[in-house]
Enzyme design. Structure first.
Site, mmCIF file in Angstrom:
data_model
loop_
_atom_site.group_PDB
_atom_site.id
_atom_site.type_symbol
_atom_site.label_atom_id
_atom_site.label_comp_id
_atom_site.label_asym_id
_atom_site.label_seq_id
_atom_site.Cartn_x
_atom_site.Cartn_y
_atom_site.Cartn_z
ATOM 1 N N VAL A 1 0.833 -1.212 0.000
ATOM 2 C CA VAL A 1 0.000 0.000 0.000
ATOM 3 C C VAL A 1 0.871 1.266 0.000
ATOM 4 O O VAL A 1 0.622 2.213 -0.754
ATOM 5 C CB VAL A 1 -0.978 0.008 1.206
ATOM 6 N N VAL B 1 -11.497 -0.540 5.131
ATOM 7 C CA VAL B 1 -12.614 -1.434 4.785
ATOM 8 C C VAL B 1 -12.907 -1.305 3.296
ATOM 9 O O VAL B 1 -13.084 -0.202 2.787
ATOM 10 C CB VAL B 1 -13.896 -1.079 5.573
ATOM 11 N N GLU C 1 -3.020 -10.883 3.420
ATOM 12 C CA GLU C 1 -2.270 -10.348 4.559
ATOM 13 C C GLU C 1 -0.918 -11.063 4.637
ATOM 14 O O GLU C 1 -0.746 -12.130 4.044
ATOM 15 C CB GLU C 1 -3.036 -10.608 5.862
ATOM 16 N N ASP D 1 -9.750 -10.933 9.258
ATOM 17 C CA ASP D 1 -9.713 -9.651 8.535
ATOM 18 C C ASP D 1 -11.142 -9.139 8.312
ATOM 19 O O ASP D 1 -11.436 -7.964 8.558
ATOM 20 C CB ASP D 1 -8.969 -9.865 7.201
ATOM 21 N N LYS E 1 -12.991 -5.637 9.854
ATOM 22 C CA LYS E 1 -13.707 -4.677 9.007
ATOM 23 C C LYS E 1 -15.170 -4.568 9.441
ATOM 24 O O LYS E 1 -15.759 -3.482 9.426
ATOM 25 C CB LYS E 1 -13.590 -5.108 7.546
HETATM 26 N N1 HSE Z 1 -6.064 -9.088 2.881
HETATM 27 C C1 HSE Z 1 -7.078 -8.120 2.644
HETATM 28 C C2 HSE Z 1 -8.072 -8.691 1.636
HETATM 29 C C3 HSE Z 1 -6.462 -6.859 2.120
HETATM 30 O O1 HSE Z 1 -7.754 -9.702 1.014
HETATM 31 O O2 HSE Z 1 -9.151 -8.149 1.493
HETATM 32 C C4 HSE Z 1 -7.388 -5.710 2.063
HETATM 33 O O3 HSE Z 1 -7.857 -5.336 3.319
#
Ligand code: HSE
Length: 396
Positions: free
Chosen positions: A11, A125, A183, A194, A198
């Site tokens: 990112v 998110v 990730e 994850d 979110k």
């Molecule tokens: N690992 C996360 C996904 C990255 O695959 O959505 C974005 O938050």
């Protein structure tokens, strides 16, 4: 506006690329240039076009010229300490770090407010999808009733590759990693953590009180078999990993699990790395947000959007906030009624009014039940002596 980037991974390098390549257009939009003064990373990047790397956080913290810091390091340590120090030093912070926002968002938003700066996290998110700002601004006239989302690009990519291209789970996961979606430790993707973080962020924003991600009932996609997918497909459903939250009279429900989505529901057609978020507001009804949920430039696009927003509002806190919740605010999902998909062996005899739909292949039966609690369903199957190979909820 002089800014710094902390973390030059997927990112961070995307943010660098957009700010550098799009400098003129950004400057026109905000009537001010945005310049990267520091990039903090412990690694060396001798071939990078950027020549402003530092390994010392204090260079950024102590430089009064730096008014905004992009934290894209990931994880909570040292991101949490750094963010607190930066906000306390009256520097705005923009992040894509959903783990940190989910875990310490309440405190960090308070510190930002107390120091008249902003803590923004649009990229945390839905990757490149605008969802935080619509919830805070465009939909603010509504009471939010519920949110249902496909919030993890990696798992959606894996499920799609398995179903449509016949790839194995491991092959599909490798593809997601190569594309920069996953990730660092993909357990967080495939086990639903994850999506859970979110979901906690969306629920906290939508309903105004903190929903603790550690208390959200969470299940990933590792137990989903191709047999589940095939039988669900024959019954007219897709299987997706869903994060959902819903307002109730005395609190909120929140949950993350694979769910069957009817083919005529828009969430059902969201494939590959794409995310989809359906928000139901009291006046607007259903609103659907769709786009790339992971990847370098989509995520960086959301980060840069926050940077631009802050340049426009650099002298004030724009009021992104939620408060601590009372004990018992997050309600027990065991009390919720649902319909279910149940997969059993064709050697098992099953009948009863609770079966709404039933389909079989050579060795197994897939059925859809009427609405009941999961405890009641399990008790009933036990009474009938039926061993469920899978039980998956249907989305409401
Ligand atoms: N690992 C996360 C996904 C990255 O695959 O959505 C974005 O938050």
């Amino acid at each position: 506006m002089k800014i710094a980037i902390m973390g030059f991974g997927v990112v961070g390098s995307g943010v660098g690329e957009i700010i550098k390549n799009n400098a003129e257009s950004i400057a026109e939009k905000v009537s001010e240039s945005v310049e990267i003064k520091y990039i903090l990373d412990l690694r060396d990047f001798p071939d990078s076009e950027f020549k402003c790397f530092t390994k010392d956080f204090n260079d950024i913290l102590n430089d009064d010229e730096v008014k905004l810091v992009v934290e894209v390091m990931g994880g909570t340590n040292p991101a949490y300490t750094f963010t607190k120090q930066l906000l306390s030093a009256k520097k705005h912070v923009v992040t894509s770090n959903k783990e940190l926002v989910a875990k310490h968002g309440t405190e960090l938003l308070e510190i930002a407010k107390a120091n008249s700066v902003n803590y923004m996290f649009e990229a945390s998110v839905g990757g490149g999808i605008p969802i935080i700002r619509p919830l805070i601004n465009c939909l603010a006239g509504n009471e939010i009733n519920n949110i249902k989302g496909i919030l993890n690009g990696t798992t959606n990519y894996i499920l799609t590759q398995m179903i449509s291209c016949g790839k194995s789970f491991d092959e599909a996961l490798k593809g997601a990693q190569e594309n920069g979606y996953a990730e660092k430790d993909p357990t967080a993707d495939v086990e639903g953590h994850d999506t859970c973080r979110k979901t906690a962020i969306l629920a906290s924003l939508a309903f105004g009180k903190e929903v603790d991600s550690e208390k959200i009932q969470t299940e990933g996609i590792t137990k989903i078999t191709l047999s589940d997918v095939a039988l669900a497909n024959k019954l007219g459903y897709s299987i997706k990993l869903i994060g959902l939250c819903e307002k109730a009279e005395n609190g909120v429900y929140a949950e993350v699990c694979p769910m069957l989505i009817p083919k005529d529901n828009m969430l059902s057609g969201i494939d590959d790395v794409f995310n989809g978020i359906m928000v139901n507001g009291s006046f607007v009804g259903d609103v659907m947000f769709y786009g790339r949920g992971a990847g370098m430039l989509p995520t960086a696009s959301a980060v840069v959007g926050d940077i631009i927003d802050i340049v426009r509002h650099k002298d004030k806190n724009v009021g992104i906030m939620w408060t601590k919740a009372e004990e018992g605010y997050l309600l027990d999902n065991a009390e919720r009624k649902n319909s279910y998909f149940v997969r059993i062996s064709s050697n098992d005899e099953i009948s009863g009014e609770f079966i709404v739909k039933k389909i079989a292949n050579d060795t197994e039966i897939g059925l859809i039940t009427s609405e009941m609690t999961e405890t009641k369903l399990k008790d009933m199957l036990k009474e009938k002596g039926v061993n469920a190979l899978s039980i998956i909820k249907l989305v409401k």
